[in-house]
Design a protein around this motif. Structure first.
Motif, mmCIF file in Angstrom:
data_model
loop_
_atom_site.group_PDB
_atom_site.id
_atom_site.type_symbol
_atom_site.label_atom_id
_atom_site.label_comp_id
_atom_site.label_asym_id
_atom_site.label_seq_id
_atom_site.Cartn_x
_atom_site.Cartn_y
_atom_site.Cartn_z
ATOM 1 N N SER A 129 0.833 -1.207 0.000
ATOM 2 C CA SER A 129 0.000 0.000 0.000
ATOM 3 C C SER A 129 0.868 1.258 0.000
ATOM 4 O O SER A 129 0.533 2.248 -0.672
ATOM 5 N N THR A 153 -4.249 6.534 2.525
ATOM 6 C CA THR A 153 -4.112 5.455 1.540
ATOM 7 C C THR A 153 -3.657 4.161 2.188
ATOM 8 O O THR A 153 -4.234 3.087 1.933
ATOM 9 N N VAL A 154 -2.630 4.231 3.041
ATOM 10 C CA VAL A 154 -2.136 3.013 3.689
ATOM 11 C C VAL A 154 -3.215 2.401 4.581
ATOM 12 O O VAL A 154 -3.442 1.180 4.560
ATOM 13 N N LEU A 157 -6.068 0.884 2.194
ATOM 14 C CA LEU A 157 -5.670 -0.297 1.420
ATOM 15 C C LEU A 157 -5.398 -1.499 2.314
ATOM 16 O O LEU A 157 -5.767 -2.631 1.979
#
Length: 434
Positions: A129, A153-154, A157
């Motif tokens: 990710s 985002t991390v 995901l």
């Protein structure tokens, strides 16, 4: 009495209906999640950017995730971290003594190994990710600050991957078939409509070519079904054994060995190993079309001779590697010896182990050649005809193998339900007491 038996049969099939409905609902959730975007990305700019990256590692991951990577949704990295962690843990369980001992402890050891696999999934999901976030951020399609984008985002995901892992386990437990395989298959199936549109567009230009592609796909499906059903039956004889106060007579059975014991793992890992460095080389050499890195990246694209040679070599390697990982002829020979069984004409113990190893090695050779040919035929034909069809040999192999396994699971469930219904009949109960 008859009404009671019919109600029992209806309840059994009612349970099968519930399992199928649960499977359908889980796949619907998977498809919905594939359209929930990660915040902070310009979706239109990302879609335009993705148009030029369909042949690399992004294209393969996008196919397995059902287009989630193209939309950069919460399922963008899909279930691949779990698959990779499973392979790594399986390999480690054959090498690391402590994990090897856990593997022999039965259900308790399996739970601990599953826990390690989940930890590995989290670690790989975080790495992938972060890599995906940095790749997207460098393309200039992010509309938020860097820190905010990387954190969101991390988190999104990794959460998406862990949710898919949990969903796959729920499908396996409460549905029908292997949940992880069915999720991957659902992602591939979602790309079939776009493939049909491509065929219709191609038919306007050349009807003969479009018909040839359809016939070729049907022939490949037939070939996959034929070879996946192929087995090598090794005869096994059980000697007479003392059972209670009597003697159990000897019996002869057959031990089936599939031609393709590695399944669909070899082409998946072969594609990943080749396309990942080619994608990196393409990035580093993107500033100059005459650079060495750009030329090497071009040679590793779909349809190129170097890609075909490396793809075939890595498929064959992973066929042998994964078969050796999941099959132990020495352990099987020991189990046969302990149960009083032997292969006719072969001494129990070491000779049986060598015989089974020779059988498996020969089967793996033909299985590796079969998988390689199936995966390369679409590559070669689409390159020779200069057409683009997002339905390669790897996706075809996964679709057919998982569908066959799903059908087998349903048949097994129906047969076990009928057997339980038969054994619950009063006359059978009285016979079993006698």
């Amino acid at each position: 009495m008859a009404n009671q038996q019919s109600l029992s049969g209806l309840s059994k099939f009612g349970d099968l209906k519930k399992r199928l409905l649960f499977l359908l609902g889980a796949l619907v959730v998977f498809r919905i999640g594939g359209h929930i975007p990660v915040p902070g990305v310009d979706a239109v700019a990302l879609a335009k950017l993705f148009e030029g990256a369909r042949d690399g590692i992004f294209g393969m991951l996008n196919m397995f995730s059902g287009g989630s990577l193209e939309r950069f949704s919460i399922f963008a990295i899909g279930i691949m971290p779990y698959i990779s962690a499973s392979i790594i843990v399986q390999l480690a369980s054959e090498i690391v003594p402590s994990l090897k001992a856990l593997k022999k402890e039965g259900e308790a050891g399996r739970k601990i190994i599953t826990k390690y696999t989940r930890y590995g999934t989290v670690l790989l999901a975080v790495l992938q990710s972060f890599w995906a976030a940095s790749s997207v951020y460098k393309q200039g399609v992010v509309v938020t600050t860097a820190l905010e984008f990387y954190i969101s985002t991390v988190v999104c995901l990794v959460t998406g991957t862990m949710f898919l892992m949990w969903l796959g386990e729920q499908i396996t437990e409460r549905g029908i078939g292997n949940g992880i395989s069915l999720i991957i298959t659902a992602g591939i199936v979602s790309g079939i409509p776009s493939g049909i549109v491509q065929l219709l567009t191609l038919s306007e230009r050349s009807m003969l070519m479009a018909v040839s592609i359809v016939i070729g796909i049907l022939l490949l499906i037939y070939a996959v079904v034929y070879f996946e059903s192929a087995q090598r039956k090794v005869p096994v004889h059980y000697a007479k054994r003392q059972f209670g106060s009597g003697m159990m007579p000897g019996q002869s059975i057959h031990m089936p060995f599939k031609l393709n014991m590695a399944g669909v793992i070899p082409p998946i890992f072969a594609s990943s190993i080749i396309l990942f460095p080619s994608t990196l080389l393409g990035w580093f050499g993107s500033n100059s079309t005459n650079s060495v890195l750009h030329k090497v990246a071009a040679m590793l694209q779909h349809g190129q001779p170097l890609y075909i040679v490396l793809f075939a070599t890595t498929i064959i390697f992973f066929c042998y590697f994964y078969t050796a990982l999941v099959f132990s002829p020495k352990e099987m020979a020991e189990n046969l010896k302990k149960s009083g069984a032997f292969v006719p004409g072969i001494r129990p113990g070491e000779q049986t182990s060598r015989y089974l190893e020779k059988v498996v090695l020969r089967l793996t050779l033909f299985g590796a050649l079969y998988i390689t040919i199936i995966c390369l035929i679409p590559e070669i034909l689409t390159t020779a005809w200069n057409v683009t069809i997002n339905f390669g040999g790897t996706s075809l192999l996964i679709l057919v193998v998982v569908t066959m396994d799903f059908r087998t699971q349903i048949n097994s469930y129906i047969m076990s339900s009928q057997y339980e219904d038969l054994m619950s009949r009063p006359d059978m109960k009285s016979l079993s007491r006698k």
